[in-house]
Design a protein around this motif. Structure first.
Motif, PDB file in Angstrom:
ATOM      1  N   LEU A 182     -67.728 -34.501 -66.640  1.00  0.00           N
ATOM      2  CA  LEU A 182     -65.465 -35.446 -67.196  1.00  0.00           C
ATOM      3  C   LEU A 182     -65.163 -35.039 -68.465  1.00  0.00           C
ATOM      4  O   LEU A 182     -64.226 -34.517 -68.624  1.00  0.00           O
ATOM      5  N   TYR A 183     -66.356 -35.240 -69.582  1.00  0.00           N
ATOM      6  CA  TYR A 183     -65.169 -35.497 -70.760  1.00  0.00           C
ATOM      7  C   TYR A 183     -64.901 -34.154 -71.576  1.00  0.00           C
ATOM      8  O   TYR A 183     -64.716 -33.728 -71.931  1.00  0.00           O
ATOM      9  N   LYS A 184     -65.863 -32.829 -70.696  1.00  0.00           N
ATOM     10  CA  LYS A 184     -65.645 -31.770 -70.586  1.00  0.00           C
ATOM     11  C   LYS A 184     -64.625 -31.349 -70.150  1.00  0.00           C
ATOM     12  O   LYS A 184     -63.254 -30.307 -70.944  1.00  0.00           O
ATOM     13  N   VAL A 185     -64.291 -31.305 -69.155  1.00  0.00           N
ATOM     14  CA  VAL A 185     -62.736 -31.344 -68.144  1.00  0.00           C
ATOM     15  C   VAL A 185     -61.661 -31.830 -69.060  1.00  0.00           C
ATOM     16  O   VAL A 185     -60.637 -31.135 -69.701  1.00  0.00           O
ATOM     17  N   LEU A 186     -62.035 -32.801 -69.671  1.00  0.00           N
ATOM     18  CA  LEU A 186     -60.659 -33.432 -70.507  1.00  0.00           C
ATOM     19  C   LEU A 186     -60.722 -32.986 -72.055  1.00  0.00           C
ATOM     20  O   LEU A 186     -59.448 -33.034 -72.204  1.00  0.00           O
ATOM     21  N   PHE A 187     -61.803 -32.256 -72.111  1.00  0.00           N
ATOM     22  CA  PHE A 187     -61.524 -32.142 -74.071  1.00  0.00           C
ATOM     23  C   PHE A 187     -60.924 -30.854 -73.701  1.00  0.00           C
ATOM     24  O   PHE A 187     -60.001 -30.937 -74.098  1.00  0.00           O
ATOM     25  N   ASP A 188     -61.063 -29.728 -72.236  1.00  0.00           N
ATOM     26  CA  ASP A 188     -60.203 -28.541 -72.744  1.00  0.00           C
ATOM     27  C   ASP A 188     -59.214 -28.805 -72.302  1.00  0.00           C
ATOM     28  O   ASP A 188     -58.141 -27.723 -72.334  1.00  0.00           O
ATOM     29  N   ALA A 189     -58.909 -30.129 -71.010  1.00  0.00           N
ATOM     30  CA  ALA A 189     -57.462 -30.343 -70.599  1.00  0.00           C
ATOM     31  C   ALA A 189     -56.337 -30.621 -71.858  1.00  0.00           C
ATOM     32  O   ALA A 189     -55.219 -29.828 -72.627  1.00  0.00           O
ATOM     33  N   ARG A 190     -56.880 -31.567 -72.535  1.00  0.00           N
ATOM     34  CA  ARG A 190     -56.094 -32.130 -73.910  1.00  0.00           C
ATOM     35  C   ARG A 190     -56.256 -30.806 -74.637  1.00  0.00           C
ATOM     36  O   ARG A 190     -55.361 -30.648 -76.000  1.00  0.00           O
ATOM     37  N   LYS A 191     -57.108 -29.992 -75.065  1.00  0.00           N
ATOM     38  CA  LYS A 191     -56.657 -28.585 -75.777  1.00  0.00           C
ATOM     39  C   LYS A 191     -55.782 -27.686 -75.542  1.00  0.00           C
ATOM     40  O   LYS A 191     -54.707 -27.310 -76.046  1.00  0.00           O
ATOM     41  N   LYS A 192     -55.423 -27.923 -74.348  1.00  0.00           N
ATOM     42  CA  LYS A 192     -54.229 -27.071 -73.426  1.00  0.00           C
ATOM     43  C   LYS A 192     -52.895 -27.240 -73.105  1.00  0.00           C
ATOM     44  O   LYS A 192     -52.056 -26.501 -74.121  1.00  0.00           O
ATOM     45  N   LEU A 193     -52.880 -28.451 -73.088  1.00  0.00           N
ATOM     46  CA  LEU A 193     -51.417 -29.715 -73.514  1.00  0.00           C
ATOM     47  C   LEU A 193     -51.800 -29.647 -74.707  1.00  0.00           C
ATOM     48  O   LEU A 193     -49.988 -29.003 -75.463  1.00  0.00           O
ATOM     49  N   ARG A 194     -52.055 -29.686 -76.089  1.00  0.00           N
ATOM     50  CA  ARG A 194     -51.909 -29.479 -77.150  1.00  0.00           C
ATOM     51  C   ARG A 194     -50.875 -28.597 -77.539  1.00  0.00           C
ATOM     52  O   ARG A 194     -50.378 -28.052 -78.186  1.00  0.00           O
ATOM     53  N   ALA A 195     -51.822 -27.482 -77.381  1.00  0.00           N
ATOM     54  CA  ALA A 195     -51.254 -25.925 -77.555  1.00  0.00           C
ATOM     55  C   ALA A 195     -50.329 -25.808 -77.315  1.00  0.00           C
ATOM     56  O   ALA A 195     -49.162 -25.270 -77.109  1.00  0.00           O
ATOM     57  N   ALA A 196     -49.717 -26.027 -75.900  1.00  0.00           N
ATOM     58  CA  ALA A 196     -48.157 -25.979 -74.974  1.00  0.00           C
ATOM     59  C   ALA A 196     -47.507 -27.068 -75.704  1.00  0.00           C
ATOM     60  O   ALA A 196     -45.861 -26.297 -75.936  1.00  0.00           O
ATOM     61  N   LEU A 197     -47.756 -28.201 -76.377  1.00  0.00           N
ATOM     62  CA  LEU A 197     -46.733 -28.933 -76.398  1.00  0.00           C
ATOM     63  C   LEU A 197     -46.161 -28.815 -78.568  1.00  0.00           C
ATOM     64  O   LEU A 197     -44.926 -29.051 -78.815  1.00  0.00           O
ATOM     65  N   VAL A 198     -47.173 -27.950 -79.078  1.00  0.00           N
ATOM     66  CA  VAL A 198     -46.813 -27.304 -80.410  1.00  0.00           C
ATOM     67  C   VAL A 198     -46.012 -26.252 -79.849  1.00  0.00           C
ATOM     68  O   VAL A 198     -45.084 -25.987 -80.570  1.00  0.00           O
ATOM     69  N   ALA A 199     -46.734 -25.425 -79.166  1.00  0.00           N
ATOM     70  CA  ALA A 199     -45.607 -24.149 -78.942  1.00  0.00           C
ATOM     71  C   ALA A 199     -44.629 -24.510 -78.450  1.00  0.00           C
ATOM     72  O   ALA A 199     -43.527 -23.822 -78.877  1.00  0.00           O
ATOM     73  N   GLY A 200     -44.543 -25.759 -77.798  1.00  0.00           N
ATOM     74  CA  GLY A 200     -42.990 -25.521 -77.030  1.00  0.00           C
ATOM     75  C   GLY A 200     -42.066 -26.617 -78.118  1.00  0.00           C
ATOM     76  O   GLY A 200     -40.889 -27.296 -78.191  1.00  0.00           O
ATOM     77  N   GLY A 201     -42.973 -27.541 -79.671  1.00  0.00           N
ATOM     78  CA  GLY A 201     -41.885 -27.651 -80.827  1.00  0.00           C
ATOM     79  C   GLY A 201     -42.146 -29.354 -80.612  1.00  0.00           C
ATOM     80  O   GLY A 201     -41.312 -30.200 -80.914  1.00  0.00           O
ATOM     81  N   TYR A 202     -42.970 -30.319 -79.576  1.00  0.00           N
ATOM     82  CA  TYR A 202     -42.817 -31.280 -79.194  1.00  0.00           C
ATOM     83  C   TYR A 202     -43.895 -31.986 -79.329  1.00  0.00           C
ATOM     84  O   TYR A 202     -44.598 -33.061 -80.204  1.00  0.00           O
ATOM     85  N   LEU A 203     -44.625 -31.194 -80.811  1.00  0.00           N
ATOM     86  CA  LEU A 203     -46.140 -31.987 -81.590  1.00  0.00           C
ATOM     87  C   LEU A 203     -46.418 -30.399 -83.141  1.00  0.00           C
ATOM     88  O   LEU A 203     -45.778 -29.589 -82.398  1.00  0.00           O
ATOM     89  N   ALA A 204     -46.683 -31.345 -83.949  1.00  0.00           N
ATOM     90  CA  ALA A 204     -47.130 -30.938 -85.118  1.00  0.00           C
ATOM     91  C   ALA A 204     -47.457 -29.619 -84.891  1.00  0.00           C
ATOM     92  O   ALA A 204     -48.775 -31.035 -84.590  1.00  0.00           O
ATOM     93  N   ARG A 205     -47.871 -28.919 -85.455  1.00  0.00           N
ATOM     94  CA  ARG A 205     -49.398 -27.805 -85.612  1.00  0.00           C
ATOM     95  C   ARG A 205     -50.321 -28.697 -86.189  1.00  0.00           C
ATOM     96  O   ARG A 205     -49.956 -29.355 -87.168  1.00  0.00           O
ATOM     97  N   GLY A 206     -51.260 -29.101 -85.672  1.00  0.00           N
ATOM     98  CA  GLY A 206     -52.541 -30.372 -86.335  1.00  0.00           C
ATOM     99  C   GLY A 206     -52.412 -31.638 -86.108  1.00  0.00           C
ATOM    100  O   GLY A 206     -53.265 -32.488 -86.217  1.00  0.00           O
ATOM    101  N   ALA A 207     -51.407 -31.464 -85.486  1.00  0.00           N
ATOM    102  CA  ALA A 207     -51.452 -33.261 -85.297  1.00  0.00           C
ATOM    103  C   ALA A 207     -52.369 -33.845 -83.699  1.00  0.00           C
ATOM    104  O   ALA A 207     -52.627 -33.208 -83.294  1.00  0.00           O
TER     105      ALA A 207
END
Length: 207
Positions: A182-207
């Motif tokens: 489940l930690y692996k699942v969560l790691f992959d999920a957070r990675k996808k979400l960060r990429a989406a939020l960065v692309a949408g301008g909601y998170l700074a790149r590298g945040a």
């Protein structure tokens, strides 16, 4: 270990618990009450926060001591003799008490691991919108990203552990999985979400 008496005691515990037959049985009978005493102490310390007492608390302490005893006998090879054996063994008890009490709390309160309350999601990403409107906008963006970017499994694990704070071992029991999987699942999920939020301008790149 500088203390000869403690060193002898440590060697005795390891020798007898690693042995077969009567020597091992006697060592287990001697060790269990010591583990149970530690379990009772740790359970009482945690009880007020988790609202547990009486027979429930006693049952958790006994189970934790028994499980710790089994874990100790299986991991004797990891004991390096750098501390008193009982101190080392006590760590197994404390871990088991914590895990069992957290699991019991979640199950008793019947908290839905897939419920969706996005009001505090900004803090889970280490960002803090300054006003309520920003917080709502960020929460909506994360909710959309979860729906559009995560698999069903990733969504379940993210909602349970990140959004609702369910302990990973409790969720693993609920889903019939393992802590590491489940930690692996969560790691992959957070990675996808960060990429989406960065692309949408909601998170700074590298945040």
């Amino acid at each position: 270990m500088d203390d000869p008496e403690t060193d002898r005691d440590n060697r005795r515990w390891v020798r007898d618990l690693a042995a077969a037959g009567p020597a091992r049985e006697a060592a287990c009978r001697e060790l269990y009450p010591l583990l149970l005493r530690i379990a009772h102490s740790e359970a009482r310390r945690r009880a007020p926060v988790l609202e547990l007492d009486g027979p429930e608390l006693e049952d958790i302490a006994r189970q934790a001591a028994a499980d710790a005893l089994m874990a100790i006998t299986e991991r004797l090879h990891t004991f390096r003799g750098e501390a008193w054996f009982i101190t080392w063994a006590g760590k197994f008890v404390i871990f088991n008490v914590a895990a069992k009490m957290n699991r019991h709390f979640w199950r008793r309160h019947e908290v839905a691991y897939d419920q969706e309350d996005w009001s505090t999601i900004a803090s889970r990403f280490d960002v803090g919108p300054d006003d309520e409107a920003q917080a709502r906008e960020f929460a909506a963006a994360v909710s959309t990203a979860v729906e559009e970017n995560l698999s069903e499994r990733q969504r379940t694990v993210f909602l349970a552990t990140v959004l609702n704070g369910m302990p990973m071992d409790v969720l693993a029991d609920e889903l019939g999985s393992t802590h590491n999987a489940l930690y692996k699942v969560l790691f992959d999920a957070r990675k996808k979400l960060r990429a989406a939020l960065v692309a949408g301008g909601y998170l700074a790149r590298g945040a």
